[in-house]
Design a protein around this motif. Structure first.
Motif, PDB file in Angstrom:
ATOM      1  N   VAL A  54      13.200  -5.510  -2.303  1.00  0.00           N
ATOM      2  CA  VAL A  54      12.500  -4.622  -3.231  1.00  0.00           C
ATOM      3  C   VAL A  54      12.081  -3.363  -2.478  1.00  0.00           C
ATOM      4  CG1 VAL A  54      10.440  -4.433  -4.688  1.00  0.00           C
ATOM      5  CG2 VAL A  54      11.673  -6.588  -4.576  1.00  0.00           C
ATOM      6  N   GLN A  55      12.215  -2.207  -3.109  1.00  0.00           N
ATOM      7  CA  GLN A  55      11.864  -0.931  -2.468  1.00  0.00           C
ATOM      8  C   GLN A  55      10.540  -0.417  -3.018  1.00  0.00           C
ATOM      9  OE1 GLN A  55      15.132   1.800  -2.972  1.00  0.00           O
ATOM     10  NE2 GLN A  55      16.620   0.325  -2.217  1.00  0.00           N
ATOM     11  N   LEU A  56       9.530  -0.402  -2.166  1.00  0.00           N
ATOM     12  CA  LEU A  56       8.222   0.149  -2.535  1.00  0.00           C
ATOM     13  C   LEU A  56       8.274   1.647  -2.281  1.00  0.00           C
ATOM     14  CD1 LEU A  56       5.265  -0.123  -3.353  1.00  0.00           C
ATOM     15  CD2 LEU A  56       4.757  -0.748  -0.994  1.00  0.00           C
ATOM     16  N   LEU A  59      -1.981  -4.647  -1.434  1.00  0.00           N
ATOM     17  CA  LEU A  59      -1.682  -3.511  -0.558  1.00  0.00           C
ATOM     18  C   LEU A  59      -2.551  -2.308  -0.907  1.00  0.00           C
ATOM     19  CD1 LEU A  59       0.167  -2.898   1.796  1.00  0.00           C
ATOM     20  CD2 LEU A  59       1.935  -2.231   0.176  1.00  0.00           C
ATOM     21  N   GLN A  60      -2.756  -2.057  -2.189  1.00  0.00           N
ATOM     22  CA  GLN A  60      -3.617  -0.950  -2.610  1.00  0.00           C
ATOM     23  C   GLN A  60      -5.053  -1.185  -2.143  1.00  0.00           C
ATOM     24  OE1 GLN A  60      -2.609  -1.179  -6.780  1.00  0.00           O
ATOM     25  NE2 GLN A  60      -1.276   0.616  -6.668  1.00  0.00           N
ATOM     26  N   SER A  61      -5.510  -2.423  -2.238  1.00  0.00           N
ATOM     27  CA  SER A  61      -6.863  -2.761  -1.786  1.00  0.00           C
ATOM     28  C   SER A  61      -6.998  -2.566  -0.276  1.00  0.00           C
ATOM     29  CB  SER A  61      -7.185  -4.207  -2.170  1.00  0.00           C
ATOM     30  OG  SER A  61      -8.403  -4.603  -1.598  1.00  0.00           O
ATOM     31  N   GLU A 113       1.210  -8.514  -4.881  1.00  0.00           N
ATOM     32  CA  GLU A 113       1.308  -7.958  -3.525  1.00  0.00           C
ATOM     33  C   GLU A 113       0.977  -6.461  -3.524  1.00  0.00           C
ATOM     34  OE1 GLU A 113       5.148  -9.115  -1.956  1.00  0.00           O
ATOM     35  OE2 GLU A 113       4.362 -11.079  -1.389  1.00  0.00           O
ATOM     36  N   LEU A 114       1.382  -5.755  -4.565  1.00  0.00           N
ATOM     37  CA  LEU A 114       1.067  -4.335  -4.677  1.00  0.00           C
ATOM     38  C   LEU A 114      -0.441  -4.122  -4.765  1.00  0.00           C
ATOM     39  CD1 LEU A 114       1.882  -1.353  -5.051  1.00  0.00           C
ATOM     40  CD2 LEU A 114       2.075  -1.829  -7.501  1.00  0.00           C
ATOM     41  N   LEU A 171       2.579  -7.177   4.382  1.00  0.00           N
ATOM     42  CA  LEU A 171       2.941  -7.052   2.971  1.00  0.00           C
ATOM     43  C   LEU A 171       4.129  -6.111   2.782  1.00  0.00           C
ATOM     44  CD1 LEU A 171      -0.565  -6.994   1.276  1.00  0.00           C
ATOM     45  CD2 LEU A 171       1.272  -8.612   0.799  1.00  0.00           C
ATOM     46  N   LEU A 172       4.170  -5.017   3.530  1.00  0.00           N
ATOM     47  CA  LEU A 172       5.309  -4.104   3.456  1.00  0.00           C
ATOM     48  C   LEU A 172       6.596  -4.827   3.840  1.00  0.00           C
ATOM     49  CD1 LEU A 172       3.793  -0.837   4.976  1.00  0.00           C
ATOM     50  CD2 LEU A 172       4.429  -1.238   2.586  1.00  0.00           C
TER      51      LEU A 172
END
Length: 134
Positions: A84-86, A24-26, A20-21, A75-76
């Protein structure tokens, strides 16, 4: 209700969190690219005119950006729903709330690390990171 993770639970969740990270970066990079393209298009039309009556040359790009923003927000929300804390998308910094020796801490993982092997106090942040001991 607050969710607390054990080290094992945090590590078990890592494959999904990593995936998922990366998505999200993409999305963030695609959004930046489309934003830049939109600004260049607007600058071009400001300098050269050439706008056709009843046309919107920005519509497609703006719609694509709206969709990316919606996808990113979904996604956030997924991170939040898991508890979970992004902390930082670009560096891939993620915290998992936990209890360690009766104290509330954050298990800390950064993209590129093999597993969750660090923690820090709630107020300490990344600079207060310490290695977990078995």
């Amino acid at each position: 209700m607050k969710i607390y993770f054990t080290v094992a639970e945090a590590n078990a969740m890592l494959p999904l969190v990593k995936l998922e990270l990366e998505k999200l970066q993409s999305i963030k990079q695609q959004y930046r690219d489309k934003y830049e393209e939109l600004q260049q298009l607007k600058d071009y039309h400001k300098k050269h005119g050439n706008l056709q009556p009843n046309s919107d040359p920005y519509f497609t790009l703006e719609c694509e950006m709206d969709f990316l923003q919606l996808e990113g927000n979904t996604l956030l929300s997924s991170f939040e729903l898991k508890g979970v804390q992004l902390k930082d998308i670009d560096s891939g910094l993620i915290d998992f709330p936990a209890l360690l020796d009766g104290q509330e801490v954050l298990l800390c993982w950064r993209q590129g690390e093999d597993s969750v092997a660090h923690y820090h106090g709630i107020q300490d942040g990344f600079l207060g990171r310490r290695k977990l001991t078995e």
